[in-house]
Design an enzyme around this catalytic site. Structure first.
Site, PDB file in Angstrom:
ATOM      1  N   SER A   1     -10.339  -1.211   4.513  1.00 41.30           N
ATOM      2  CA  SER A   1      -9.461  -1.294   5.685  1.00 41.30           C
ATOM      3  C   SER A   1      -8.992   0.099   6.079  1.00 41.30           C
ATOM      4  O   SER A   1      -8.435   0.827   5.259  1.00 41.30           O
ATOM      5  CB  SER A   1      -8.248  -2.165   5.376  1.00 41.30           C
ATOM      6  OG  SER A   1      -8.676  -3.495   5.184  1.00 41.30           O
TER       7      SER A   1
ATOM      8  N   GLU B   1      -4.371   3.430   6.614  1.00 37.42           N
ATOM      9  CA  GLU B   1      -4.212   3.117   5.189  1.00 37.42           C
ATOM     10  C   GLU B   1      -4.986   4.161   4.372  1.00 37.42           C
ATOM     11  O   GLU B   1      -4.613   4.515   3.269  1.00 37.42           O
ATOM     12  CB  GLU B   1      -4.751   1.712   4.905  1.00 37.42           C
ATOM     13  CG  GLU B   1      -4.683   1.329   3.441  1.00 37.42           C
ATOM     14  CD  GLU B   1      -5.037  -0.135   3.204  1.00 37.42           C
ATOM     15  OE1 GLU B   1      -4.638  -0.998   4.015  1.00 37.42           O
ATOM     16  OE2 GLU B   1      -5.714  -0.420   2.197  1.00 37.42           O
TER      17      GLU B   1
ATOM     18  N   ARG C   1       0.837  -1.217   0.000  1.00 35.27           N
ATOM     19  CA  ARG C   1       0.000   0.000   0.000  1.00 35.27           C
ATOM     20  C   ARG C   1       0.871   1.268   0.000  1.00 35.27           C
ATOM     21  O   ARG C   1       0.537   2.263   0.659  1.00 35.27           O
ATOM     22  CB  ARG C   1      -0.945   0.032   1.207  1.00 35.27           C
ATOM     23  CG  ARG C   1      -1.827  -1.166   1.353  1.00 35.27           C
ATOM     24  CD  ARG C   1      -2.829  -1.339   0.235  1.00 35.27           C
ATOM     25  NE  ARG C   1      -3.549  -2.573   0.454  1.00 35.27           N
ATOM     26  CZ  ARG C   1      -3.168  -3.768  -0.066  1.00 35.27           C
ATOM     27  NH1 ARG C   1      -2.124  -3.848  -0.886  1.00 35.27           N
ATOM     28  NH2 ARG C   1      -3.856  -4.850   0.194  1.00 35.27           N
TER      29      ARG C   1
HETATM   30  C1  LIG Z   1     -15.690  -1.912   0.725  1.00 34.95           C
HETATM   31  C2  LIG Z   1     -14.258  -1.590   0.386  1.00 34.95           C
HETATM   32  C3  LIG Z   1     -13.356  -2.620   0.162  1.00 34.95           C
HETATM   33  C4  LIG Z   1     -12.025  -2.341  -0.154  1.00 34.95           C
HETATM   34  N1  LIG Z   1     -11.167  -3.375  -0.372  1.00 34.95           N
HETATM   35  C5  LIG Z   1      -9.887  -3.119  -0.704  1.00 34.95           C
HETATM   36  C6  LIG Z   1      -8.975  -4.201  -0.946  1.00 34.95           C
HETATM   37  O1  LIG Z   1      -9.311  -5.367  -0.906  1.00 34.95           O
HETATM   38  N2  LIG Z   1      -7.695  -3.870  -1.258  1.00 34.95           N
HETATM   39  C7  LIG Z   1      -7.265  -2.584  -1.342  1.00 34.95           C
HETATM   40  O2  LIG Z   1      -6.080  -2.353  -1.639  1.00 34.95           O
HETATM   41  N3  LIG Z   1      -8.111  -1.548  -1.123  1.00 34.95           N
HETATM   42  C8  LIG Z   1      -9.394  -1.779  -0.807  1.00 34.95           C
HETATM   43  N4  LIG Z   1     -10.246  -0.739  -0.577  1.00 34.95           N
HETATM   44  C9  LIG Z   1      -9.747   0.650  -0.617  1.00 34.95           C
HETATM   45  C10 LIG Z   1      -9.840   1.324  -1.995  1.00 34.95           C
HETATM   46  O3  LIG Z   1     -10.880   0.774  -2.773  1.00 34.95           O
HETATM   47  C11 LIG Z   1      -8.513   1.236  -2.752  1.00 34.95           C
HETATM   48  O4  LIG Z   1      -7.473   1.881  -2.041  1.00 34.95           O
HETATM   49  C12 LIG Z   1      -8.622   1.851  -4.146  1.00 34.95           C
HETATM   50  O5  LIG Z   1      -7.436   1.579  -4.864  1.00 34.95           O
HETATM   51  C13 LIG Z   1      -8.844   3.368  -4.127  1.00 34.95           C
HETATM   52  O6  LIG Z   1      -9.214   3.760  -5.443  1.00 34.95           O
HETATM   53  P1  LIG Z   1     -10.076   5.073  -5.677  1.00 34.95           P
HETATM   54  O7  LIG Z   1     -10.211   5.277  -7.131  1.00 34.95           O
HETATM   55  O8  LIG Z   1     -11.338   5.026  -4.911  1.00 34.95           O
HETATM   56  O9  LIG Z   1      -9.086   6.172  -5.078  1.00 34.95           O
HETATM   57  P2  LIG Z   1      -9.474   7.418  -4.154  1.00 34.95           P
HETATM   58  O10 LIG Z   1      -9.973   6.952  -2.837  1.00 34.95           O
HETATM   59  O11 LIG Z   1     -10.314   8.368  -4.926  1.00 34.95           O
HETATM   60  O12 LIG Z   1      -8.006   8.037  -3.941  1.00 34.95           O
HETATM   61  C14 LIG Z   1      -7.045   7.298  -3.181  1.00 34.95           C
HETATM   62  C15 LIG Z   1      -5.680   7.987  -3.358  1.00 34.95           C
HETATM   63  O13 LIG Z   1      -5.261   7.821  -4.710  1.00 34.95           O
HETATM   64  C16 LIG Z   1      -5.007   9.096  -5.295  1.00 34.95           C
HETATM   65  N5  LIG Z   1      -5.370   9.001  -6.717  1.00 34.95           N
HETATM   66  C17 LIG Z   1      -6.564   8.609  -7.243  1.00 34.95           C
HETATM   67  N6  LIG Z   1      -6.503   8.646  -8.590  1.00 34.95           N
HETATM   68  C18 LIG Z   1      -5.255   9.077  -8.923  1.00 34.95           C
HETATM   69  C19 LIG Z   1      -4.599   9.348 -10.161  1.00 34.95           C
HETATM   70  N7  LIG Z   1      -5.200   9.178 -11.345  1.00 34.95           N
HETATM   71  N8  LIG Z   1      -3.312   9.782 -10.123  1.00 34.95           N
HETATM   72  C20 LIG Z   1      -2.679   9.971  -8.922  1.00 34.95           C
HETATM   73  N9  LIG Z   1      -3.255   9.740  -7.731  1.00 34.95           N
HETATM   74  C21 LIG Z   1      -4.538   9.299  -7.729  1.00 34.95           C
HETATM   75  C22 LIG Z   1      -5.890  10.078  -4.533  1.00 34.95           C
HETATM   76  O14 LIG Z   1      -5.410  11.408  -4.608  1.00 34.95           O
HETATM   77  C23 LIG Z   1      -5.765   9.502  -3.129  1.00 34.95           C
HETATM   78  O15 LIG Z   1      -4.565   9.920  -2.514  1.00 34.95           O
HETATM   79  C24 LIG Z   1     -11.590  -0.993  -0.268  1.00 34.95           C
HETATM   80  C25 LIG Z   1     -12.509   0.044  -0.071  1.00 34.95           C
HETATM   81  C26 LIG Z   1     -13.836  -0.242   0.238  1.00 34.95           C
HETATM   82  C27 LIG Z   1     -14.797   0.893   0.416  1.00 34.95           C
END
Ligand SMILES: Cc1cc2nc3c(=O)[nH]c(=O)nc-3n(C[C@H](O)[C@H](O)[C@H](O)COP(=O)(O)OP(=O)(O)OC[C@H]3O[C@@H](n4cnc5c(N)ncnc54)[C@H](O)[C@@H]3O)c2cc1C
Length: 300
Positions: A222, A292, A172
């Protein structure tokens, strides 16, 4: 959502004082000064080029790993979900996905082509951009080991393809080379799934996820990283913190590393609960849990 206007030559939507609670999976958070959804990749580059050099930019995917404070985010928030949504197979061994593509859609795209390697993304409710920024992973799979090349954008709106070796990545954790502003997309390595074993495993992972995580309630997955040699959920549960509440935020009774919210919750409730869990777990077990989730913006 307030005044919508277009900048010269920019085709996407620019909104002012856009409430970010509507764009995060916790359903909390104040407004972005400016919020931009590009029409496509070229539009995004034109928009970045049009911004004053000192403008602060915050990327947003599906907001599934973000706690936006109640006072909102100063500067410009750029949201790629639904905008940069290109997906293409490059021969049998690679799939190209733009940063706004939903991880589940990428996993499904690989699966329908009988390709293995991206099934772990099926249950991750974020975008490819978010997965690249977080090195998202599940069930032993992680984003960066699958990356063949990644397209980045710099603050001067120049785009460039880089190799995974240009980045420091870990659990992560992703450190980009100096000057990189964000991710535009990536080419992912996939293998053959001839007997459908990967597809079967993916279905199993999704079933297990539904049984062990509060998928129907607003959360950010998480909350804390697992410390070396242990699990954040186990430590939190061992301290008797399942069900612990502050305002509209609660440590899930189903999965102790999830904080869930109810209607009317504030980001301040979630942040205070994160701090309380950290303090109690540190006092009782000696582990200093590290969030995280990413916390952005200013308090109300
Ligand atoms: C129910 C649930 C289950 C989950 N299970 C998992 C799991 O199994 N494993 C896991 O790793 N995570 C999990 N997550 C967390 C999350 O889904 C991941 O971290 C995911 O990768 C975040 O993607 P996002 O597009 O929503 O990013 P966001 O939450 O919108 O952003 C997260 C970070 O990424 C940055 N970011 C987003 N897009 C870009 C871009 N294009 N360029 C540069 N930076 C960027 C943002 O600025 C921020 O700092 C879970 C979340 C939920 C709600």
């Amino acid at each position: 959502m307030s005044a919508v206007h277009r900048r010269n030559s920019v085709r996407g939507r620019v909104l002012h004082d856009e409430p970010l609670a509507a764009h995060t999976s916790w359903r909390v958070g104040g407004p972005a000064d400016r919020y931009f959804e590009p029409a496509d990749r070229e539009d995004l580059l034109a928009f970045i080029a049009s911004l004053p050099a000192r403008e602060t930019i915050t990327w947003l995917g599906l907001g599934s790993n973000l706690l936006v404070r109640d006072g909102g985010v100063r500067g410009t928030v750029i949201c790629l979900h639904g905008a940069l949504d290109g997906l293409a197979a490059a021969g049998d061994d690679e799939i190209y996905a733009e940063a706004g593509v939903h991880c589940a859609r990428l996993a499904k795209y690989a699966q329908t082509r009988h390709r293995a390697g991206l099934g772990f993304m099926a249950g991750i409710p974020g975008t490819v951009g978010g997965a690249l920024a977080m090195n998202a992973g599940a069930w032993g799979g992680e984003t960066w080991p699958q990356v063949v090349a990644v397209e980045v954008v710099y603050r001067d709106a120049r785009a460039e393809w880089l190799a995974p070796g240009d980045f420091h990545t870990g659990y992560r954790h992703v450190e980009a080379p100096a000057g990189v502003l964000g991710f535009l997309g990536a080419r992912f390595r996939v293998g053959a799934d001839e007997r459908g074993e990967h597809e079967r495993l993916t279905r199993e992972w999704l079933t297990q996820r539904k049984a062990t995580q509060p998928v129907g309630k607003p959360s950010a997955g998480s909350t804390f990283r697992n410390p070396p040699g242990d699990y954040a959920a186990r430590l939190i549960e061992s301290c008797g913190l399942k069900g612990e509440r502050i305002g509209g935020a609660e440590v899930s009774a189903l999965h102790a590393n999830f904080i869930v919210t109810e209607t009317g919750a504030k980001a301040a409730d979630v942040e205070a609960l994160i701090q309380r869990v950290r303090d109690l777990v540190r006092d009782r077990t000696g582990f200093d849990l590290q969030p995280e989730v990413r916390i952005v913006g200013v308090p109300a």
